[in-house]
Enzyme design. Structure first.
Site, PDB file in Angstrom:
ATOM      1  N   LYS A 122      -1.617  87.125   4.224  1.00 15.97           N
ATOM      2  CA  LYS A 122      -2.623  88.148   2.237  1.00 15.97           C
ATOM      3  C   LYS A 122      -2.431  89.071   3.108  1.00 15.97           C
ATOM      4  O   LYS A 122      -3.558  89.431   4.129  1.00 15.97           O
ATOM      5  CB  LYS A 122      -3.871  86.629   2.515  1.00 15.97           C
ATOM      6  CG  LYS A 122      -4.117  87.584   0.990  1.00 15.97           C
ATOM      7  CD  LYS A 122      -5.409  86.784   0.618  1.00 15.97           C
ATOM      8  CE  LYS A 122      -6.664  87.932   1.322  1.00 15.97           C
ATOM      9  NZ  LYS A 122      -6.822  89.386   0.597  1.00 15.97           N
TER      10      LYS A 122
ATOM     11  N   GLU B 196     -20.565 100.831  10.477  1.00 16.53           N
ATOM     12  CA  GLU B 196     -19.377 101.924  10.564  1.00 16.53           C
ATOM     13  C   GLU B 196     -19.332 102.159   8.776  1.00 16.53           C
ATOM     14  O   GLU B 196     -19.949 101.714   7.986  1.00 16.53           O
ATOM     15  CB  GLU B 196     -18.316 100.121  10.418  1.00 16.53           C
ATOM     16  CG  GLU B 196     -16.941 101.127  10.864  1.00 16.53           C
ATOM     17  CD  GLU B 196     -16.061  99.697  10.399  1.00 16.53           C
ATOM     18  OE1 GLU B 196     -16.705  98.523   9.846  1.00 16.53           O
ATOM     19  OE2 GLU B 196     -15.003 100.152  10.769  1.00 16.53           O
TER      20      GLU B 196
ATOM     21  N   CYS C  33     -10.297 102.037  12.062  1.00 16.71           N
ATOM     22  CA  CYS C  33     -11.290 100.931  13.322  1.00 16.71           C
ATOM     23  C   CYS C  33     -11.738 101.268  14.164  1.00 16.71           C
ATOM     24  O   CYS C  33     -13.047 101.112  14.854  1.00 16.71           O
ATOM     25  CB  CYS C  33     -10.567  99.807  13.066  1.00 16.71           C
ATOM     26  SG  CYS C  33      -9.290  99.789  13.733  1.00 16.71           S
TER      27      CYS C  33
ATOM     28  N   GLU D 215     -10.518  90.934  15.320  1.00 17.10           N
ATOM     29  CA  GLU D 215      -9.806  92.377  14.718  1.00 17.10           C
ATOM     30  C   GLU D 215     -11.431  92.529  14.242  1.00 17.10           C
ATOM     31  O   GLU D 215     -10.752  92.668  13.279  1.00 17.10           O
ATOM     32  CB  GLU D 215      -8.467  93.227  15.498  1.00 17.10           C
ATOM     33  CG  GLU D 215      -8.459  91.873  16.480  1.00 17.10           C
ATOM     34  CD  GLU D 215      -6.729  93.229  16.540  1.00 17.10           C
ATOM     35  OE1 GLU D 215      -5.937  93.474  15.846  1.00 17.10           O
ATOM     36  OE2 GLU D 215      -6.199  93.045  17.475  1.00 17.10           O
TER      37      GLU D 215
HETATM   38  P1  NAD Z   1     -12.566  93.235   4.999  1.00 12.10           P
HETATM   39  O1  NAD Z   1     -13.423  92.535   5.804  1.00 12.10           O
HETATM   40  O2  NAD Z   1     -13.096  93.644   3.480  1.00 12.10           O
HETATM   41  O3  NAD Z   1     -11.068  92.696   3.933  1.00 12.10           O
HETATM   42  C1  NAD Z   1     -10.341  92.523   4.904  1.00 12.10           C
HETATM   43  C2  NAD Z   1      -9.545  91.528   4.548  1.00 12.10           C
HETATM   44  O4  NAD Z   1     -10.026  89.639   4.755  1.00 12.10           O
HETATM   45  C3  NAD Z   1      -8.287  91.061   3.102  1.00 12.10           C
HETATM   46  O5  NAD Z   1      -7.492  90.582   3.022  1.00 12.10           O
HETATM   47  C4  NAD Z   1      -9.994  90.677   2.076  1.00 12.10           C
HETATM   48  O6  NAD Z   1      -9.454  89.997   0.736  1.00 12.10           O
HETATM   49  C5  NAD Z   1     -10.350  89.690   4.114  1.00 12.10           C
HETATM   50  N1  NAD Z   1     -10.878  88.847   3.127  1.00 12.10           N
HETATM   51  C6  NAD Z   1     -12.664  88.743   2.526  1.00 12.10           C
HETATM   52  N2  NAD Z   1     -13.045  87.704   2.358  1.00 12.10           N
HETATM   53  C7  NAD Z   1     -12.425  86.883   2.737  1.00 12.10           C
HETATM   54  C8  NAD Z   1     -12.732  85.522   3.248  1.00 12.10           C
HETATM   55  N3  NAD Z   1     -14.112  85.541   2.593  1.00 12.10           N
HETATM   56  N4  NAD Z   1     -12.569  84.959   3.578  1.00 12.10           N
HETATM   57  C9  NAD Z   1     -10.251  84.963   3.720  1.00 12.10           C
HETATM   58  N5  NAD Z   1     -10.383  86.001   3.819  1.00 12.10           N
HETATM   59  C10 NAD Z   1     -11.168  87.300   3.129  1.00 12.10           C
HETATM   60  O7  NAD Z   1     -12.037  94.177   5.366  1.00 12.10           O
HETATM   61  P2  NAD Z   1     -11.452  95.416   4.489  1.00 12.10           P
HETATM   62  O8  NAD Z   1     -12.911  96.808   3.649  1.00 12.10           O
HETATM   63  O9  NAD Z   1     -10.639  95.474   3.951  1.00 12.10           O
HETATM   64  O10 NAD Z   1     -10.891  96.521   6.173  1.00 12.10           O
HETATM   65  C11 NAD Z   1     -12.116  97.587   6.992  1.00 12.10           C
HETATM   66  C12 NAD Z   1     -12.288  96.870   8.092  1.00 12.10           C
HETATM   67  O11 NAD Z   1     -11.322  96.224   9.035  1.00 12.10           O
HETATM   68  C13 NAD Z   1     -13.537  97.597   8.538  1.00 12.10           C
HETATM   69  O12 NAD Z   1     -14.636  96.850   8.859  1.00 12.10           O
HETATM   70  C14 NAD Z   1     -12.823  98.350  10.137  1.00 12.10           C
HETATM   71  O13 NAD Z   1     -13.401  98.390  11.508  1.00 12.10           O
HETATM   72  C15 NAD Z   1     -12.244  97.167  10.046  1.00 12.10           C
HETATM   73  N6  NAD Z   1     -10.671  96.576  10.818  1.00 12.10           N
HETATM   74  C16 NAD Z   1     -10.701  96.730  11.846  1.00 12.10           C
HETATM   75  C17 NAD Z   1      -9.367  96.979  12.689  1.00 12.10           C
HETATM   76  C18 NAD Z   1      -9.178  96.699  14.343  1.00 12.10           C
HETATM   77  O14 NAD Z   1      -8.354  96.073  15.276  1.00 12.10           O
HETATM   78  N7  NAD Z   1     -10.540  95.789  14.836  1.00 12.10           N
HETATM   79  C19 NAD Z   1      -8.517  96.800  12.376  1.00 12.10           C
HETATM   80  C20 NAD Z   1      -8.863  97.957  10.585  1.00 12.10           C
HETATM   81  C21 NAD Z   1      -9.610  98.232  10.202  1.00 12.10           C
END
Ligand code: NAD
Length: 488
Positions: free
Chosen positions: A179, A391, A289, A255
């Site tokens: 997804k 963040e 990130c 991650e």
């Molecule tokens: P997010 O957690 O809001 O969403 C990420 C994904 O999870 C999306 O596909 C979303 O639809 C899904 N999701 C949301 N709630 C969910 C649930 N309850 N159950 C299952 N899936 C769910 O994150 P975002 O806003 O899309 O991305 C930004 C974040 O990602 C930042 O915190 C960033 O640091 C982190 N990030 C981390 C890395 C890493 O490698 N550590 C890399 C890139 C981004």
């Protein structure tokens, strides 16, 4: 191409299919707010079909049992197709995320292809262990696939991060339900046709679309046929996913968020530190990130650093993501724009000094509705202020002064995150010493975002659970089996 509105369907069991509940959501271009895609939302039944297809393909399809070399050849073919379609994929990624096209074309799409090729090649090199027990018994190990994986990714690097998970997932013989984030589904949805063309059997790769809580994401993390979840996203989402997966005891690899300290000591080579710190702060509009979003600068060089860093930020070209010379585009959405800009008010309330930016840039007419913010730099003496701890995930960076190495370490380790750190010094002993003491999964000394895919990647503290990369990814996606043979 830019003005075309795309219809994005799910890919289940080798076919592109429509939402069973006829639910469609819209995706807008963050640079203009123009409609760019209508996406079929996956209902609980759709997710069930995808998970059942993945289960069926795992249990009885040829994927798991075919020779590793044959499986890896098909994965390498996916990588080749990605490179053949590099321009199209980069254009779509720039359109969806608002990132500059050259960044997608030069870095992210080739890296996505490399993710698949790397894990295919790496898998072919793997063996197991043998443990002879005296003369009577021989133990050996096998690493077998686990089953069905839910791969859930964020919107900042959609295609690159999905392939980072898909490569090891497939190479080890598992099947996947993917997804992408709801805001950026376009490139990931093409993985279906790419897998098909590469000869990956139906059901091995499935792509669903939708939101998180009470929607597609949650259905994928509670489904009984899903054995494991590899998730990249926010720390709070990780917590929710862990709770949801607990009942069926799914294994997880997370991650999560970061708030990296980029520590600049007084002996740093500023010729190198300034341009790389600019990249670390503003690449992808700071929506990385690994962003070096807290720059800790030794007080004796603070004035010089501020002058040079500010000048370099002012030279960034903020503009249309589709243009070749653009360095920085908008942030991804209205909601995210509001979150990022709310920190401007917080910074003001906490008496941070605005060094540069902090407002909408001057832009041509067609970008007037875009979610743009200038590269923004604050100076904050208090490292416990919210802009130094939370963040922001946008083009907002904070400079924090320090006097001694111990003080720098205390500030660096003072957030709940521990994804990565950056150190600038010409002193070898200090480089090692400080690297050992920063509590984070990756430390870059005199560089940033240099990746060797064999190396472990992941976070300390609230930045993640587990490691991906090289053998670490293979461990996550396999079950280790011990076989003990009596020799008498
Ligand atoms: P997010 O957690 O809001 O969403 C990420 C994904 O999870 C999306 O596909 C979303 O639809 C899904 N999701 C949301 N709630 C969910 C649930 N309850 N159950 C299952 N899936 C769910 O994150 P975002 O806003 O899309 O991305 C930004 C974040 O990602 C930042 O915190 C960033 O640091 C982190 N990030 C981390 C890395 C890493 O490698 N550590 C890399 C890139 C981004």
């Amino acid at each position: 191409m830019v003005s075309e509105v795309r219809e994005v369907k799910m890919y289940i069991n080798g076919e592109y299919v429509e939402s069973s509940i006829a639910s469609i959501f819209e995706v807008k271009n963050p640079a203009t707010q123009e409609l760019i895609a209508r996406v079929h939302e996956s209902s609980k039944e759709d997710v069930d079909r995808a998970c059942q297809a993945a289960r069926q393909a795992f249990e009885s399809g040829p994927w798991r049992t075919m020779p590793v070399s044959e499986r890896c050849q098909k994965i390498r073919r996916m990588a080749e197709i990605i490179m053949e379609r590099r321009e199209e994929l980069a254009r779509l990624e720039a359109l969806d995320v608002g990132k500059p096209y050259p960044v997608a074309f030069e870095r992210e799409i080739p890296r996505a292809a490399h993710n698949l090729k790397f894990f295919a090649d790496f898998m072919e090199q793997q063996g197991g262990e043998t443990y002879p027990m005296d003369e009577d018994y021989l133990n050996y190990t096998r690493y077998e696939p686990v089953g069905v994986a839910s791969l859930i990714t964020p919107w900042n690097l959609p295609f690159m991060l999905t392939t980072w998970k898909l490569g090891p997932c497939l190479a080890t013989g598992n099947t996947a339900v993917i997804k992408p984030a709801e805001m950026t589904p376009m490139t990931v949805s093409l993985l279906g046709e790419i897998a098909k063309e590469a000869g990956i059997p139906d059901g091995v790769v499935n792509v669903v679309h939708g939101f998180g809580p009470n929607s597609t994401g949650e259905f994928m993390t509670t489904h009984p046929e899903v054995d494991m979840i590899s998730f990249t996203g926010e720390t709070n989402t990780g917590k929710a996913i862990m709770k949801n997966g607990a009942d069926s005891l799914k294994r997880v690899s997370f991650e999560l968020g970061g708030k990296a300290a980029n520590i600049v000591f007084e002996d740093a080579d500023l010729e190198k530190a300034i341009p790389v710190s600019i990249q670390a702060a503003f690449l992808n509009s700071g929506q990385v990130c690994l962003a070096g979003s807290r720059i800790l600068v030794q007080r004796s060089i603070m004035d010089e650093f501020v002058t040079r860093f500010k000048k370099a930020a002012s030279e960034l070209i903020v503009g249309d993501p589709q243009e070749e010379n653009t360095n920085m585009g908008p942030v991804v959405s209205q909601e995210h724009y509001e979150k990022v800009t709310s920190y401007l008010k917080i910074a003001e309330q906490e008496n941070a000094t605005l060094v540069y930016g902090g407002k909408r840039p001057n832009l041509p007419e067609h970008l007037q509705n875009g979610y743009y913010l200038e590269p923004t730099i604050y100076l904050q003496e208090n490292p416990t202020a919210r802009i130094c701890q939370e963040e922001i995930f946008g083009p907002v960076v904070t400079l924090i002064p320090f006097d001694t190495e111990d003080e720098a370490l205390e500030i660096a380790n003072s957030t709940p995150y521990g994804l990565n750190g950056v150190i600038w010094t010409e002193n070898l002993q200090r480089a090692h010493r400080v690297s050992h003491k920063v509590r984070a999964g990756t430390i870059w000394v005199n560089c940033w975002f240099v990746r060797d895919l064999r190396a472990p990647f992941g976070g300390f503290k609230k930045s993640g659970i587990g490691r991906e990369g090289g053998k670490h990814s293979l461990e996550f996606f396999t079950e280790a089996k011990n076989i003990c043979i009596a020799l008498q």
